[in-house]
Design a protein around this motif. Structure first.
Motif, short mmCIF file in Angstrom:
data_model
loop_
_atom_site.label_atom_id
_atom_site.label_comp_id
_atom_site.label_asym_id
_atom_site.label_seq_id
_atom_site.Cartn_x
_atom_site.Cartn_y
_atom_site.Cartn_z
N THR A 269 0.81 -1.21 0.00
CA THR A 269 0.00 0.00 0.00
C THR A 269 0.85 1.26 0.00
O THR A 269 2.06 1.21 0.18
CB THR A 269 -0.94 -0.02 1.24
N SER A 270 0.18 2.37 -0.14
CA SER A 270 0.84 3.67 0.00
C SER A 270 0.79 4.17 1.45
O SER A 270 1.41 5.17 1.78
CB SER A 270 0.16 4.70 -0.91
N ALA A 271 0.09 3.46 2.33
CA ALA A 271 -0.19 3.95 3.68
C ALA A 271 0.91 3.61 4.69
O ALA A 271 1.18 2.44 4.96
CB ALA A 271 -1.52 3.39 4.18
N ASN A 272 1.51 4.66 5.25
CA ASN A 272 2.43 4.50 6.38
C ASN A 272 1.66 4.14 7.63
O ASN A 272 0.44 4.36 7.72
CB ASN A 272 3.19 5.81 6.62
N LEU A 273 2.37 3.65 8.64
CA LEU A 273 1.76 3.31 9.92
C LEU A 273 1.66 4.57 10.79
O LEU A 273 2.26 4.67 11.85
CB LEU A 273 2.58 2.22 10.61
N THR A 274 0.91 5.53 10.29
CA THR A 274 0.62 6.79 10.99
C THR A 274 -0.89 6.98 10.98
O THR A 274 -1.59 6.34 10.19
CB THR A 274 1.29 7.99 10.28
N SER A 275 -1.39 7.85 11.83
CA SER A 275 -2.84 8.08 11.84
C SER A 275 -3.30 8.62 10.48
O SER A 275 -4.37 8.25 10.00
CB SER A 275 -3.24 9.00 12.98
N ALA A 276 -2.50 9.47 9.86
CA ALA A 276 -2.87 9.99 8.54
C ALA A 276 -2.94 8.86 7.52
O ALA A 276 -3.90 8.75 6.75
CB ALA A 276 -1.88 11.06 8.10
N GLY A 277 -1.93 8.01 7.49
CA GLY A 277 -1.89 6.92 6.53
C GLY A 277 -2.96 5.87 6.77
O GLY A 277 -3.53 5.32 5.83
N MET A 278 -3.23 5.58 8.02
CA MET A 278 -4.17 4.52 8.36
C MET A 278 -5.64 4.93 8.25
O MET A 278 -6.51 4.09 8.03
CB MET A 278 -3.91 4.01 9.78
N LYS A 279 -5.93 6.24 8.41
CA LYS A 279 -7.34 6.65 8.44
C LYS A 279 -7.66 7.89 7.62
O LYS A 279 -8.69 7.96 6.98
CB LYS A 279 -7.79 6.91 9.88
N ASP A 280 -6.81 8.89 7.68
CA ASP A 280 -7.18 10.23 7.19
C ASP A 280 -6.88 10.47 5.71
O ASP A 280 -7.68 11.06 5.00
CB ASP A 280 -6.49 11.31 8.03
N ASN A 281 -5.72 10.08 5.26
CA ASN A 281 -5.32 10.34 3.87
C ASN A 281 -6.09 9.45 2.90
O ASN A 281 -6.56 8.38 3.27
CB ASN A 281 -3.82 10.06 3.67
N HIS A 282 -6.15 9.87 1.67
CA HIS A 282 -6.68 9.02 0.60
C HIS A 282 -5.54 8.10 0.19
O HIS A 282 -4.65 8.49 -0.56
CB HIS A 282 -7.16 9.85 -0.58
N GLU A 283 -5.54 6.90 0.73
CA GLU A 283 -4.50 5.90 0.48
C GLU A 283 -5.13 4.68 -0.17
O GLU A 283 -6.28 4.33 0.14
CB GLU A 283 -3.85 5.46 1.80
N TRP A 284 -4.38 4.02 -1.05
CA TRP A 284 -4.85 2.81 -1.69
C TRP A 284 -3.78 1.74 -1.59
O TRP A 284 -2.59 2.04 -1.59
CB TRP A 284 -5.17 3.04 -3.16
N GLY A 285 -4.23 0.50 -1.55
CA GLY A 285 -3.32 -0.62 -1.55
C GLY A 285 -4.03 -1.85 -2.08
O GLY A 285 -5.22 -1.82 -2.37
N ILE A 286 -3.28 -2.93 -2.18
CA ILE A 286 -3.81 -4.20 -2.66
C ILE A 286 -3.55 -5.25 -1.60
O ILE A 286 -2.44 -5.38 -1.08
CB ILE A 286 -3.16 -4.59 -3.99
N SER A 287 -4.59 -6.00 -1.29
CA SER A 287 -4.50 -7.12 -0.37
C SER A 287 -4.62 -8.41 -1.19
O SER A 287 -5.49 -8.52 -2.05
CB SER A 287 -5.65 -7.03 0.65
N PHE A 288 -3.73 -9.36 -0.93
CA PHE A 288 -3.77 -10.61 -1.69
C PHE A 288 -3.32 -11.77 -0.81
O PHE A 288 -2.67 -11.58 0.21
CB PHE A 288 -2.92 -10.52 -2.97
N ASP A 289 -3.68 -12.99 -1.21
CA ASP A 289 -3.34 -14.16 -0.41
C ASP A 289 -2.60 -15.24 -1.18
O ASP A 289 -2.45 -16.37 -0.70
CB ASP A 289 -4.59 -14.74 0.25
#
Length: 185
Positions: free
Chosen positions: A109-129
């Motif tokens: 993902t583009s999301a850092n482990l910060t409050s902005a990355g986890m909730k506030d910013n418009h971040e996208w990622g891909i989850s796969f198994d």
């Protein structure tokens, strides 16, 4: 495969919380992180491997040392097996859940482990198994580590060096500083 985002009320933090709950081992790669993300507070008895940066001469080192102390305290309270590693070339954000030799899922993902990355910013990622892809991703991440094990003894040395250089951990600093904590590893 699934898209992870922060747009509809179900955020990256929710996705990572689920992944952590489903896993016995959690690999977390994020260059930026802060205490406002309490992801590990509810985790009990898990193995957590945090890979982050500790870039020389960057003021973010001061906040990271505080975050490391916080994590070691959480690990003690929650019986977590915590490993902190440093990759100063890290830019990608990767989160991998495992149970033994099997992978639960990975999120890139583009999301850092910060409050902005986890909730506030418009971040996208891909989850796969897909097991083979996750195994390859894990190998790449682990092979990129420069300093494998930051421990509480290192943390004590970090604090002494910060004090020796007269930096105040309570005062935010926004520019470069004369501090190279990785030299102490």
């Amino acid at each position: 495969m699934e898209i992870v985002h922060n747009l509809n009320g179900y955020s990256h933090k929710d996705s990572l919380s689920c992944l952590l709950n489903e896993s016995t081992e959690f690999i977390c790669c994020s260059p930026f992180l802060n205490k406002s993300v309490d992801l590990f507070e509810k985790a009990k008895g898990k193995r957590i491997h945090l890979i982050t940066t500790l870039k020389p001469n960057k003021a973010e080192q001061l906040e990271k040392v505080g975050y490391f102390r916080y994590l070691f305290n959480v690990a003690r309270r929650n019986s977590l097996n915590l490993q902190i590693s440093i990759d100063n070339h890290l830019h990608g954000k990767v989160y991998i859940g495992k149970n033994g030799n099997s992978y639960v899922r990975a999120i890139v993902t583009s999301a850092n482990l910060t409050s902005a990355g986890m909730k506030d910013n418009h971040e996208w990622g891909i989850s796969f198994d897909e097991q083979d892809y996750i195994a390859d991703l894990e190998r790449q991440v682990l092979n990129s580590i420069e300093y494998r094990d930051v421990n509480e003894d290192n943390l004590g040395c970090f604090y002494k060096e910060i004090e020796r250089k007269n930096y105040d951990l309570k005062k935010p600093i926004y520019n470069n500083i004369d501090l190279q904590l990785v030299r102490l590893l």
